[in-house]
Design a protein around this motif. Structure first.
Motif, PDB file in Angstrom:
ATOM      1  N   MET A   1       0.835  -1.179   0.000  1.00  0.00           N
ATOM      2  CA  MET A   1       0.000   0.000   0.000  1.00  0.00           C
ATOM      3  C   MET A   1       0.879   1.242   0.000  1.00  0.00           C
ATOM      4  O   MET A   1       1.854   1.315   0.744  1.00  0.00           O
ATOM      5  CB  MET A   1      -0.906  -0.031   1.232  1.00  0.00           C
ATOM      6  CG  MET A   1      -1.929   1.020   1.235  1.00  0.00           C
ATOM      7  SD  MET A   1      -3.090   0.590   2.549  1.00  0.00           S
ATOM      8  CE  MET A   1      -4.120   1.950   2.445  1.00  0.00           C
ATOM      9  N   ALA A   2       0.568   2.211  -0.807  1.00  0.00           N
ATOM     10  CA  ALA A   2       1.363   3.434  -0.924  1.00  0.00           C
ATOM     11  C   ALA A   2       1.161   4.324   0.292  1.00  0.00           C
ATOM     12  O   ALA A   2       0.071   4.401   0.858  1.00  0.00           O
ATOM     13  CB  ALA A   2       0.973   4.183  -2.189  1.00  0.00           C
ATOM     14  N   ARG A   3       2.253   4.940   0.673  1.00  0.00           N
ATOM     15  CA  ARG A   3       2.193   5.845   1.804  1.00  0.00           C
ATOM     16  C   ARG A   3       1.586   7.176   1.362  1.00  0.00           C
ATOM     17  O   ARG A   3       1.955   7.697   0.303  1.00  0.00           O
ATOM     18  CB  ARG A   3       3.616   6.074   2.320  1.00  0.00           C
ATOM     19  CG  ARG A   3       3.656   6.485   3.738  1.00  0.00           C
ATOM     20  CD  ARG A   3       5.010   6.341   4.344  1.00  0.00           C
ATOM     21  NE  ARG A   3       6.084   6.838   3.498  1.00  0.00           N
ATOM     22  CZ  ARG A   3       7.302   7.073   3.932  1.00  0.00           C
ATOM     23  NH1 ARG A   3       7.605   6.840   5.181  1.00  0.00           N
ATOM     24  NH2 ARG A   3       8.237   7.518   3.138  1.00  0.00           N
ATOM     25  N   PRO A   4       0.687   7.763   2.146  1.00  0.00           N
ATOM     26  CA  PRO A   4       0.082   9.038   1.727  1.00  0.00           C
ATOM     27  C   PRO A   4       1.110  10.173   1.783  1.00  0.00           C
ATOM     28  O   PRO A   4       1.955  10.216   2.663  1.00  0.00           O
ATOM     29  CB  PRO A   4      -1.034   9.269   2.750  1.00  0.00           C
ATOM     30  CG  PRO A   4      -0.661   8.454   3.924  1.00  0.00           C
ATOM     31  CD  PRO A   4       0.140   7.286   3.404  1.00  0.00           C
ATOM     32  N   VAL A   5       1.020  11.061   0.822  1.00  0.00           N
ATOM     33  CA  VAL A   5       1.916  12.206   0.739  1.00  0.00           C
ATOM     34  C   VAL A   5       1.246  13.385   1.426  1.00  0.00           C
ATOM     35  O   VAL A   5       0.079  13.696   1.155  1.00  0.00           O
ATOM     36  CB  VAL A   5       2.232  12.549  -0.734  1.00  0.00           C
ATOM     37  CG1 VAL A   5       3.125  13.771  -0.818  1.00  0.00           C
ATOM     38  CG2 VAL A   5       2.872  11.365  -1.421  1.00  0.00           C
ATOM     39  N   ARG A   6       1.992  14.030   2.305  1.00  0.00           N
ATOM     40  CA  ARG A   6       1.432  15.169   3.031  1.00  0.00           C
ATOM     41  C   ARG A   6       1.710  16.445   2.244  1.00  0.00           C
ATOM     42  O   ARG A   6       2.859  16.752   1.952  1.00  0.00           O
ATOM     43  CB  ARG A   6       2.073  15.268   4.412  1.00  0.00           C
ATOM     44  CG  ARG A   6       1.479  16.350   5.252  1.00  0.00           C
ATOM     45  CD  ARG A   6       1.982  16.226   6.675  1.00  0.00           C
ATOM     46  NE  ARG A   6       1.401  17.283   7.461  1.00  0.00           N
ATOM     47  CZ  ARG A   6       2.047  18.394   7.794  1.00  0.00           C
ATOM     48  NH1 ARG A   6       3.295  18.577   7.428  1.00  0.00           N
ATOM     49  NH2 ARG A   6       1.451  19.320   8.504  1.00  0.00           N
TER      50      ARG A   6
END
Length: 115
Positions: A1-6
């Motif tokens: 799962m891709a990490r969310p970009v802040r």
């Protein structure tokens, strides 16, 4: 799962064609996108800053970065240190050189006779 970009700057706009939501990483890009959305016909354009402040369409100029004052070249910058007083010039004395003082007048008693 891709990490969310802040993304610190959130832009949303509403208009006749619907809504648009975008995220940008810095203020310059966010301001550019908000201006583009205004030109495209979106009526209500808002930008949320990293500190949580929501800027309306007429407040977008606050996102402009301040003009840099440090743009002067190194030679043009002025320090805040006090300047030193210039040293007093001294005449150099060389021990091997003869003195340049004027000769002192001595009385002449004329030719004297020896007794």
């Amino acid at each position: 799962m891709a990490r969310p970009v802040r993304v610190p700057y959130l832009i949303w706009a509403t208009g006749e064609s619907g809504t648009a939501n975008h995220g940008r990483s810095n203020a310059t890009v966010a301001l550019r996108l908000a201006r583009k959305l205004q030109r495209d016909g979106f009526v209500d354009v808002r930008v949320c800053t990293p500190r949580g402040r929501v800027l309306q369409s007429d407040e977008l100029d606050e996102l402009k970065p301040p003009k840099e004052l440090d743009a002067m070249a190194k030679g043009q910058q002025r320090g805040n240190r006090e300047t030193k007083k210039p040293k007093k010039d001294k005449a150099k004395v060389i021990a091997a050189a003869p003195s340049r003082k004027d000769a002192v007048w001595q009385p002449d008693f004329g030719p004297g006779k020896k007794k």
